[in-house]
Design a protein around this motif. Structure first.
Motif, PDB file in Angstrom:
ATOM      1  N   LYS A 247       0.860  -1.183   0.000  1.00  0.00           N
ATOM      2  CA  LYS A 247       0.000   0.000   0.000  1.00  0.00           C
ATOM      3  C   LYS A 247       0.897   1.234   0.000  1.00  0.00           C
ATOM      4  O   LYS A 247       1.865   1.307   0.766  1.00  0.00           O
ATOM      5  CB  LYS A 247      -0.891  -0.032   1.246  1.00  0.00           C
ATOM      6  N   LEU A 248       0.572   2.199  -0.861  1.00  0.00           N
ATOM      7  CA  LEU A 248       1.475   3.337  -1.079  1.00  0.00           C
ATOM      8  C   LEU A 248       0.754   4.659  -0.952  1.00  0.00           C
ATOM      9  O   LEU A 248      -0.330   4.835  -1.502  1.00  0.00           O
ATOM     10  CB  LEU A 248       1.972   3.291  -2.524  1.00  0.00           C
ATOM     11  N   SER A 249       1.384   5.601  -0.273  1.00  0.00           N
ATOM     12  CA  SER A 249       0.902   6.981  -0.268  1.00  0.00           C
ATOM     13  C   SER A 249       2.073   7.842  -0.714  1.00  0.00           C
ATOM     14  O   SER A 249       3.165   7.757  -0.145  1.00  0.00           O
ATOM     15  CB  SER A 249       0.461   7.342   1.154  1.00  0.00           C
ATOM     16  N   LEU A 250       1.872   8.648  -1.735  1.00  0.00           N
ATOM     17  CA  LEU A 250       2.974   9.434  -2.303  1.00  0.00           C
ATOM     18  C   LEU A 250       2.606  10.913  -2.316  1.00  0.00           C
ATOM     19  O   LEU A 250       1.688  11.324  -3.031  1.00  0.00           O
ATOM     20  CB  LEU A 250       3.262   8.976  -3.742  1.00  0.00           C
ATOM     21  N   GLU A 251       3.298  11.694  -1.494  1.00  0.00           N
ATOM     22  CA  GLU A 251       3.127  13.160  -1.491  1.00  0.00           C
ATOM     23  C   GLU A 251       4.379  13.727  -2.128  1.00  0.00           C
ATOM     24  O   GLU A 251       5.466  13.651  -1.542  1.00  0.00           O
ATOM     25  CB  GLU A 251       2.987  13.684  -0.050  1.00  0.00           C
ATOM     26  N   LEU A 252       4.239  14.296  -3.327  1.00  0.00           N
ATOM     27  CA  LEU A 252       5.431  14.625  -4.116  1.00  0.00           C
ATOM     28  C   LEU A 252       5.573  16.133  -4.354  1.00  0.00           C
ATOM     29  O   LEU A 252       5.056  16.931  -3.595  1.00  0.00           O
ATOM     30  CB  LEU A 252       5.391  13.821  -5.419  1.00  0.00           C
ATOM     31  N   ASP A 458       1.749  14.905 -11.275  1.00  0.00           N
ATOM     32  CA  ASP A 458       3.051  14.502 -10.722  1.00  0.00           C
ATOM     33  C   ASP A 458       3.232  14.901  -9.261  1.00  0.00           C
ATOM     34  O   ASP A 458       4.324  14.741  -8.708  1.00  0.00           O
ATOM     35  CB  ASP A 458       4.182  15.119 -11.556  1.00  0.00           C
ATOM     36  N   SER A 459       2.200  15.455  -8.637  1.00  0.00           N
ATOM     37  CA  SER A 459       2.316  15.831  -7.220  1.00  0.00           C
ATOM     38  C   SER A 459       1.930  14.700  -6.278  1.00  0.00           C
ATOM     39  O   SER A 459       2.008  14.881  -5.059  1.00  0.00           O
ATOM     40  CB  SER A 459       1.468  17.073  -6.928  1.00  0.00           C
ATOM     41  N   GLY A 460       1.501  13.577  -6.833  1.00  0.00           N
ATOM     42  CA  GLY A 460       1.330  12.451  -5.929  1.00  0.00           C
ATOM     43  C   GLY A 460       0.088  11.620  -6.124  1.00  0.00           C
ATOM     44  O   GLY A 460      -0.729  11.871  -7.009  1.00  0.00           O
ATOM     45  N   VAL A 461      -0.022  10.619  -5.257  1.00  0.00           N
ATOM     46  CA  VAL A 461      -1.129   9.676  -5.296  1.00  0.00           C
ATOM     47  C   VAL A 461      -1.606   9.478  -3.872  1.00  0.00           C
ATOM     48  O   VAL A 461      -0.812   9.159  -2.989  1.00  0.00           O
ATOM     49  CB  VAL A 461      -0.666   8.301  -5.842  1.00  0.00           C
ATOM     50  N   GLY A 462      -2.902   9.678  -3.647  1.00  0.00           N
ATOM     51  CA  GLY A 462      -3.465   9.441  -2.320  1.00  0.00           C
ATOM     52  C   GLY A 462      -3.656  10.733  -1.550  1.00  0.00           C
ATOM     53  O   GLY A 462      -3.221  11.802  -1.983  1.00  0.00           O
ATOM     54  N   ARG A 463      -4.318  10.620  -0.429  1.00  0.00           N
ATOM     55  CA  ARG A 463      -4.600  11.774   0.418  1.00  0.00           C
ATOM     56  C   ARG A 463      -4.233  11.443   1.863  1.00  0.00           C
ATOM     57  O   ARG A 463      -4.420  10.314   2.314  1.00  0.00           O
ATOM     58  CB  ARG A 463      -6.093  12.132   0.368  1.00  0.00           C
TER      59      ARG A 463
END
Ligand code: NAD
Length: 483
Positions: A247-252, A458-463
């Motif tokens: 499971k992935l959360s990405l804040e980019l 490109d700023s991420g996936v998920g909250r």
């Protein structure tokens, strides 16, 4: 000179030296001095931490009620609060930011993260779907061992933003802070232990991204990864973790616009645009580094903003009147200066800033740079669309609402935007049309921890935030009972 502080790993409830026996320098970017040594972790240390975290999942921690975990979070908040000055000093010395900013924003926010998630945990209710003779209800269980990987710009603020909900949901943690700003993570580990967390619940492994971060991402016992950092790193992380079905959360990254309409409250908009561009030396993913201004007020706005930016004080982070401290490193300053050279090549005019200030020792060796405002650039050029992550903002005129929206949406990023207007309908219309995860109207970075936080493109996936963080750090299970 005192011998430098040793920042060890924190594994299974105690400080542990790196298996490799090697240490990295921790540099104060405002003076260039090495003020601590950091454990240089590797896959062996990650393995020890993951084993401790896995064992802790089966230990007394698994029997803790939500109420007891909420109490732990409150104890942690109180533990940080009792040492707030020490935390603020450490954050400033590691990161370069003004101590006053760390004292006013970073550390109070870290405290609030624990208090907020304690209350959210107590207030949580899960769904039930009764029908005649059948009851469906939702239960939650922790994910398991989670890896938390964080950047250098808001070190404690972002680490606690992940740690608090991860612990609230009953997970165990292996954290990997940035190798550039490890100090407050080590202080946090002490506080968590002193607050009464069972050993192995919170583990910390210091070191480089390619050595510790990568090993954490690859570790088979780490089932979830919450990452905040650059887009390139996030993509690499996803390439490793996605095939392992983690499971992935990405804040980019971000390249966020400040949209100023002619009907805005002028002074508030100038103040807001300045703060959004340069708070924390412009080293916040949410910073408004592209300022779009409606043509009728453009010249007046540029003049007023330039004056305001020139008045910002750059220097000694310990001086309470300092607005901007040092950038994170000499290398990062060189990167930012490279973008200013590019801006000129791309036809821009540097209206102010972009210089190394003359500061007395020891700050003459620091990575300082005066805040720069650049006009005259095409809004599509590299300077205006790539993330610089420093004290540089570009300013551009626009003629219509549609054009402002198009300019906002043309970058590959989509994290946040702020809109400055007195027009109620326009504010809502434009907010709806922007390809971003967060919009502020007549303000910037005003945060309510319940709301969804995160980006698109490109700023991420998920909250992250409130229930979103709880959802990420848990597995929902449906239980269907025939009555
Ligand atoms: P970074 O991507 O270089 O590093 C972030 C973290 O990842 C560090 O701890 C680093 O050691 C680790 N890392 C590096 N390589 C790794 C690998 N191969 N595997 C696993 N981990 C690895 O980012 P940074 O320079 O520390 O931070 C700046 C970036 O963070 C900017 O792009 C900024 O926009 C972004 N950021 C985003 C948010 C957000 O909420 N969206 C918030 C703050 C910062």
């Amino acid at each position: 000179m005192n011998s430098p502080k040793m920042l060890s790993h924190f594994i299974d409830g105690e400080p542990q030296a790196p298996a490799s026996g090697r240490w990295l320098d921790d540099v104060n970017p405002a003076t260039g001095e090495v003020h601590a040594l950091i454990a240089r972790g590797d896959a062996e240390d990650v393995d020890r931490a993951a084993a401790a975290a896995k064992a802790a999942l089966r230990g007394p921690w698994s029997q803790w009620t939500a109420e007891r975990r909420a109490e732990l979070l409150e104890q942690i908040a109180a533990g940080i609060e009792a040492r707030i000055d020490e935390f603020a000093e450490a954050e400033s010395q590691d990161q370069g930011k003004p101590v006053s900013l760390a004292r006013r924003m970073d550390i109070p926010r870290a405290i609030q993260n624990f208090r907020f998630f304690a209350s959210a945990l107590r207030a949580e209710s899960l769904g039930a779907h009764p029908t005649l003779g059948v009851l469906n209800y939702t239960a939650r269980r922790p994910l398991g061992v989670v890896g938390l990987i964080t950047p250098w710009n808001l070190p404690l603020y972002l680490l606690t933003w992940k740690t608090a909900p991860a612990l609230a949901m009953g997970n165990t943690v292996v954290a990997k802070p940035s190798e550039l700003t490890p100090w407050t993570a080590s202080l946090l580990a002490e506080v968590i232990q002193a607050a009464g967390a069972p050993r192995g619940v919170f583990n910390l492994v210091h070191g480089l991204g390619a050595e510790v971060g990568q090993a954490l991402v690859e570790h088979p016992d780490v089932v979830g990864l919450s990452f905040t950092g650059g887009t390139v790193t996030g993509r690499r992380l996803a390439a490793t973790a996605a095939p392992m079905l983690k499971k992935l959360s990405l804040e980019l990254g971000g390249k966020n616009a400040t949209l100023v309409f002619a009907d805005a409250d002028f002074d508030q908009a100038v103040e807001g645009a300045c703060r959004a561009a340069f708070l924390n030396q412009g080293e916040i993913c949410l910073c408004g580094s592209r300022i779009l201004v409606e043509r009728p007020i453009y010249d007046r706005f540029v003049a007023a903003l330039t004056e305001k930016v020139k008045a910002l004080r750059v220097g000694d982070p310990a001086d309470p009147t300092t607005d901007l401290g040092a950038l994170i490193s000499q290398e990062h300053r060189a990167k930012v200066e490279g973008y200013l050279r590019l801006a000129v090549e791309e036809g821009g005019t540097i209206l102010c800033g972009g210089e190394r200030p003359n500061l007395p020792a020891p700050h003459d060796a620091g990575a300082f740079l005066t805040p720069a405002l650049v006009s005259g650039l095409a809004p599509t050029c590299r300077t205006a669309t790539e993330e610089i992550f420093g004290p540089v903002a570009t300013i551009h005129p626009f003629d219509t609402e549609d054009e402002a929206i198009t300019l906002n949406n043309l970058t590959r990023y989509g994290l946040s935007a702020s809109i400055w207007t007195e027009g109620l309908r326009r504010a809502h219309r434009v907010a709806e049309a922007l390809d971003v995860g967060l919009v502020w109207v007549n303000t910037w970075m005003l945060r309510d921890l319940r709301v969804p936080f995160g980006g698109v493109k490109d700023s991420g996936v998920g909250r992250e935030g409130g229930a979103h963080s709880f959802e990420f750090f848990s597995e929902a299970k449906n239980i269907c009972v025939k009555l």
